[in-house]
Design a protein around this motif. Structure first.
Motif, mmCIF file in Angstrom:
data_model
loop_
_atom_site.group_PDB
_atom_site.id
_atom_site.type_symbol
_atom_site.label_atom_id
_atom_site.label_comp_id
_atom_site.label_asym_id
_atom_site.label_seq_id
_atom_site.Cartn_x
_atom_site.Cartn_y
_atom_site.Cartn_z
ATOM 1 N N ARG A 1 -18.817 -10.254 -29.005
ATOM 2 C CA ARG A 1 -19.388 -9.228 -29.880
ATOM 3 C C ARG A 1 -20.046 -9.924 -31.060
ATOM 4 N N GLU A 2 -21.168 -9.430 -31.438
ATOM 5 C CA GLU A 2 -21.898 -10.058 -32.536
ATOM 6 C C GLU A 2 -21.261 -9.818 -33.890
ATOM 7 N N ASP A 3 -20.309 -8.912 -33.977
ATOM 8 C CA ASP A 3 -19.648 -8.681 -35.264
ATOM 9 C C ASP A 3 -18.341 -9.475 -35.392
ATOM 10 N N GLN A 4 -18.050 -10.362 -34.453
ATOM 11 C CA GLN A 4 -16.869 -11.227 -34.530
ATOM 12 C C GLN A 4 -17.308 -12.679 -34.357
ATOM 13 N N PRO A 5 -17.715 -13.318 -35.442
ATOM 14 C CA PRO A 5 -18.373 -14.619 -35.345
ATOM 15 C C PRO A 5 -17.501 -15.818 -34.987
ATOM 16 N N MET A 6 -16.271 -15.845 -35.350
ATOM 17 C CA MET A 6 -15.497 -17.074 -35.220
ATOM 18 C C MET A 6 -14.859 -17.305 -33.851
ATOM 19 N N MET A 7 -14.650 -16.285 -33.073
ATOM 20 C CA MET A 7 -13.918 -16.449 -31.816
ATOM 21 C C MET A 7 -14.586 -17.428 -30.853
ATOM 22 N N ARG B 1 -22.053 -4.571 -26.781
ATOM 23 C CA ARG B 1 -22.199 -3.808 -28.021
ATOM 24 C C ARG B 1 -20.828 -3.338 -28.474
ATOM 25 N N ALA B 2 -20.591 -3.404 -29.769
ATOM 26 C CA ALA B 2 -19.286 -3.026 -30.320
ATOM 27 C C ALA B 2 -18.941 -1.580 -30.003
ATOM 28 N N HIS B 3 -19.900 -0.670 -30.060
ATOM 29 C CA HIS B 3 -19.595 0.741 -29.832
ATOM 30 C C HIS B 3 -19.369 1.064 -28.356
ATOM 31 N N SER B 4 -19.700 0.150 -27.448
ATOM 32 C CA SER B 4 -19.503 0.434 -26.022
ATOM 33 C C SER B 4 -18.123 0.044 -25.522
ATOM 34 N N LEU B 5 -17.313 -0.585 -26.361
ATOM 35 C CA LEU B 5 -15.982 -1.012 -25.950
ATOM 36 C C LEU B 5 -14.949 0.053 -26.283
ATOM 37 N N ALA B 6 -13.990 0.207 -25.408
ATOM 38 C CA ALA B 6 -12.857 1.080 -25.686
ATOM 39 C C ALA B 6 -11.993 0.403 -26.748
ATOM 40 N N PRO B 7 -11.156 1.166 -27.494
ATOM 41 C CA PRO B 7 -10.355 0.559 -28.562
ATOM 42 C C PRO B 7 -9.486 -0.606 -28.095
ATOM 43 N N ARG B 8 -8.969 -0.583 -26.882
ATOM 44 C CA ARG B 8 -8.106 -1.670 -26.421
ATOM 45 C C ARG B 8 -8.892 -2.915 -26.022
ATOM 46 N N GLN B 9 -10.210 -2.817 -25.942
ATOM 47 C CA GLN B 9 -11.026 -3.929 -25.491
ATOM 48 C C GLN B 9 -11.846 -4.532 -26.621
ATOM 49 N N GLN B 10 -11.369 -4.447 -27.844
ATOM 50 C CA GLN B 10 -12.180 -4.887 -28.953
ATOM 51 C C GLN B 10 -12.040 -6.347 -29.304
ATOM 52 N N SER B 11 -11.278 -7.125 -28.554
ATOM 53 C CA SER B 11 -11.260 -8.548 -28.831
ATOM 54 C C SER B 11 -12.339 -9.199 -27.992
ATOM 55 N N GLY B 12 -13.341 -9.728 -28.637
ATOM 56 C CA GLY B 12 -14.460 -10.350 -27.948
ATOM 57 C C GLY B 12 -14.812 -11.652 -28.618
ATOM 58 N N LEU B 13 -15.869 -12.268 -28.169
ATOM 59 C CA LEU B 13 -16.307 -13.538 -28.720
ATOM 60 C C LEU B 13 -17.733 -13.389 -29.212
ATOM 61 N N LYS B 14 -18.126 -14.241 -30.138
ATOM 62 C CA LYS B 14 -19.464 -14.133 -30.702
ATOM 63 C C LYS B 14 -20.061 -15.505 -30.913
ATOM 64 N N ILE B 15 -21.349 -15.562 -30.760
ATOM 65 C CA ILE B 15 -22.102 -16.757 -31.131
ATOM 66 C C ILE B 15 -22.732 -16.470 -32.480
ATOM 67 N N HIS B 16 -22.493 -17.346 -33.443
ATOM 68 C CA HIS B 16 -23.097 -17.167 -34.770
ATOM 69 C C HIS B 16 -24.596 -17.143 -34.653
ATOM 70 N N SER B 17 -25.213 -16.236 -35.364
ATOM 71 C CA SER B 17 -26.675 -16.204 -35.360
ATOM 72 C C SER B 17 -27.244 -17.401 -36.117
ATOM 73 N N ASN B 18 -26.446 -18.020 -36.998
ATOM 74 C CA ASN B 18 -26.952 -19.186 -37.730
ATOM 75 C C ASN B 18 -26.919 -20.455 -36.883
ATOM 76 N N LEU B 19 -26.464 -20.341 -35.618
ATOM 77 C CA LEU B 19 -26.498 -21.493 -34.725
ATOM 78 C C LEU B 19 -27.932 -21.796 -34.311
ATOM 79 N N TYR B 20 -28.785 -20.825 -34.495
ATOM 80 C CA TYR B 20 -30.163 -20.947 -34.050
ATOM 81 C C TYR B 20 -31.088 -20.905 -35.257
ATOM 82 N N HIS B 21 -32.261 -21.399 -35.064
ATOM 83 C CA HIS B 21 -33.258 -21.281 -36.137
ATOM 84 C C HIS B 21 -34.563 -20.838 -35.555
#
Length: 169
Positions: A39-45, A149-169
């Motif tokens: 998920r793009e709203d969870q950057p560190m995972m 997308r964060a809103h497409s996940l059910a409440p029990r499935q909200q642990s996801g991974l994200k790629i930081h957008s600052n990894l790219y330029h």
């Protein structure tokens, strides 16, 4: 290692981390395909889970291939993440329909310790089987990065991974 639950994907990736940590840097790892749903709203995972694996694989003599959709990897991020700049290869602006085929070809060659590809759709069982076979043939690892997308996940499935957008330029 084809799983369908989000939690299973995360735990499978965690167990993969332990497995790679036990592999010496010059020993080739067994072929493996793993999917990282982020998920793009969870950057560190993603960084917490993938960077140690990529750093370990960076000690091998083989390349790391990044098949990114549109972004270009930041040279500064690669260096600060402890990845070997001289062993990281990237193909960006690759059409999504060519990403899977490119991953299969790259994995099969044995030239890469890891191939990371971004795919927006889930794989079919046949596509997954093709990737596993290619990874086994090339004795390589493949990571499929799939954003949700964060809103497409059910409440029990909200642990996801994200790629930081600052990894790219």
């Amino acid at each position: 290692m084809y799983t369908s639950g989000y939690a299973n994907r995360s735990s499978a990736l965690s167990s993969t981390s332990g497995r790679i940590a036990r592999v010496s840097s010059e020993n080739a790892t067994a072929g493996l395909i793993s999917e990282v749903v982020y998920r793009e709203d969870q950057p560190m995972m993603t960084q917490l889970l993938l960077l140690p694996l990529l750093q370990q694989l960076g000690q091998q003599s083989r390349w790391q291939l990044w098949l990114t959709p549109q972004q270009k990897l930041s040279r500064e991020w690669v260096q600060s993440a402890g990845l070997p700049l001289t062993k990281v290869m990237q193909i960006n602006q690759l059409s999504p329909c060519h990403t899977l085929e490119s991953m299969i070809r790259a994995l099969r060659t044995g030239n890469y310790s890891v191939v990371i590809g971004w795919l927006s759709d889930e794989l079919t069982e046949e596509e997954h089987a093709q990737l596993v076979k290619a990874a086994d043939e090339g004795n390589a690892m493949g990571f499929i990065m799939r954003p949700v997308r964060a809103h497409s996940l059910a409440p029990r499935q909200q642990s996801g991974l994200k790629i930081h957008s600052n990894l790219y330029h």
